[in-house]
Design a protein around this motif. Structure first.
Motif, mmCIF file in Angstrom:
data_model
loop_
_atom_site.group_PDB
_atom_site.id
_atom_site.type_symbol
_atom_site.label_atom_id
_atom_site.label_comp_id
_atom_site.label_asym_id
_atom_site.label_seq_id
_atom_site.Cartn_x
_atom_site.Cartn_y
_atom_site.Cartn_z
ATOM 1 N N SER A 1 0.844 -1.192 0.000
ATOM 2 C CA SER A 1 0.000 0.000 0.000
ATOM 3 C C SER A 1 0.877 1.238 0.000
ATOM 4 O O SER A 1 2.053 1.191 0.349
ATOM 5 N N ASP A 2 0.262 2.362 -0.390
ATOM 6 C CA ASP A 2 1.003 3.618 -0.380
ATOM 7 C C ASP A 2 0.863 4.337 0.956
ATOM 8 O O ASP A 2 1.371 5.425 1.140
ATOM 9 N N GLY A 3 0.157 3.729 1.889
ATOM 10 C CA GLY A 3 0.021 4.301 3.228
ATOM 11 C C GLY A 3 -1.199 5.166 3.417
ATOM 12 O O GLY A 3 -1.540 5.508 4.535
ATOM 13 N N SER A 4 -1.884 5.530 2.332
ATOM 14 C CA SER A 4 -3.039 6.404 2.515
ATOM 15 C C SER A 4 -4.260 5.934 1.724
ATOM 16 O O SER A 4 -5.298 5.660 2.295
ATOM 17 N N VAL A 5 -4.141 5.799 0.424
ATOM 18 C CA VAL A 5 -5.311 5.553 -0.409
ATOM 19 C C VAL A 5 -5.354 4.146 -0.993
ATOM 20 O O VAL A 5 -6.342 3.442 -0.872
ATOM 21 N N PHE A 6 -4.269 3.731 -1.605
ATOM 22 C CA PHE A 6 -4.282 2.502 -2.388
ATOM 23 C C PHE A 6 -3.690 1.329 -1.627
ATOM 24 O O PHE A 6 -2.703 1.483 -0.906
#
Length: 158
Positions: free
Chosen positions: A137-142
Motif C-alpha cells: 500500500s502507499d500508506g493512505s489511499v491505495f
C-alpha cells in the motif's frame, strides 16, 4: 451616404464581451479536464507500481518456500516434501518479514502457505500447493494484493 461608424462599434461591444466570456469558460473547462486526466494517470501509475511490488514479493515468497522444500542435501520424494511442507509455517513468517525488511518497499509481510493434496489421490498425481499472498500500500489511499501459487510434485526415483 456614409454610415455613422461610432454607433456600429458601440453596438458590437457587447458581442466581444460574450465571446471573451465564452472563450474563458471553454479554456477553463479544458484545463480542468486535463488536470483530471493527469490525476487519473498518476493514480493508475501508483496502482501499477504497487501491483508490481506485491507480485514480485509474492514470487520471492514462493521461491523461498521452494528452497525450503527442496534443500540441496534433502530427499526429493513426496513423503519428504510433505513433511517439510508441514514445517514451513513458523520459518515462513520469519522469511516473509525478512523479505519485506530487506526490500525497503511499503508492503506487509507476505503470507506463505503450503498444502498437501487431498487424500484419495493416486501416488503419481499427489502434489503440494505453495501459495504466497502479498499486500502493498502507499500508506493512505491505495492497497494492492497479489497471490502467486506454485504446484509441486516430488521427483520419482527410478
Amino acid at each position: 451616404m456614409y454610415r455613422n461608424q461610432s454607433s456600429s462599434i458601440s453596438s458590437q461591444r457587447g458581442n466581444v464581451y460574450i465571446i471573451a466570456i465564452f472563450v474563458i469558460v471553454v479554456l477553463g473547462m479544458l484545463a480542468l479536464n486535463l488536470t483530471r486526466i493527469s490525476w487519473s494517470n498518476q493514480d493508475t501509475l501508483t496502482r501499477e507500481v504497487l501491483g508490481s511490488q506485491a507480485s514480485l514479493l509474492a514470487q520471492s515468497g514462493n521461491e523461498w518456500a521452494l528452497t525450503h522444500l527442496f534443500p540441496l542435501d534433502g530427499e526429493d520424494d513426496f513423503n519428504s516434501l510433505s513433511a517439510r511442507c508441514g514445517t514451513l509455517g513458523t520459518s515462513a513468517n520469519d522469511a516473509g518479514a525478512a523479505l519485506v525488511g530487506n526490500s525497503g518497499i511499503p508492503c506487509i509481510a507476505p503470507t506463505i502457505a503450503c498444502e498437501t493434496s487431498p487424500s484419495g489421490i493416486p501416488d503419481e498425481l499427489r502434489y503440494l500447493k505453495v501459495s504466497t499472498q502479498a499486500t502493498c500500500s502507499d500508506g493512505s489511499v491505495f492497497e494492492v494484493e497479489r497471490e502467486e501459487t506454485v504446484w509441486v510434485r516430488g521427483i520419482k526415483d527410478e
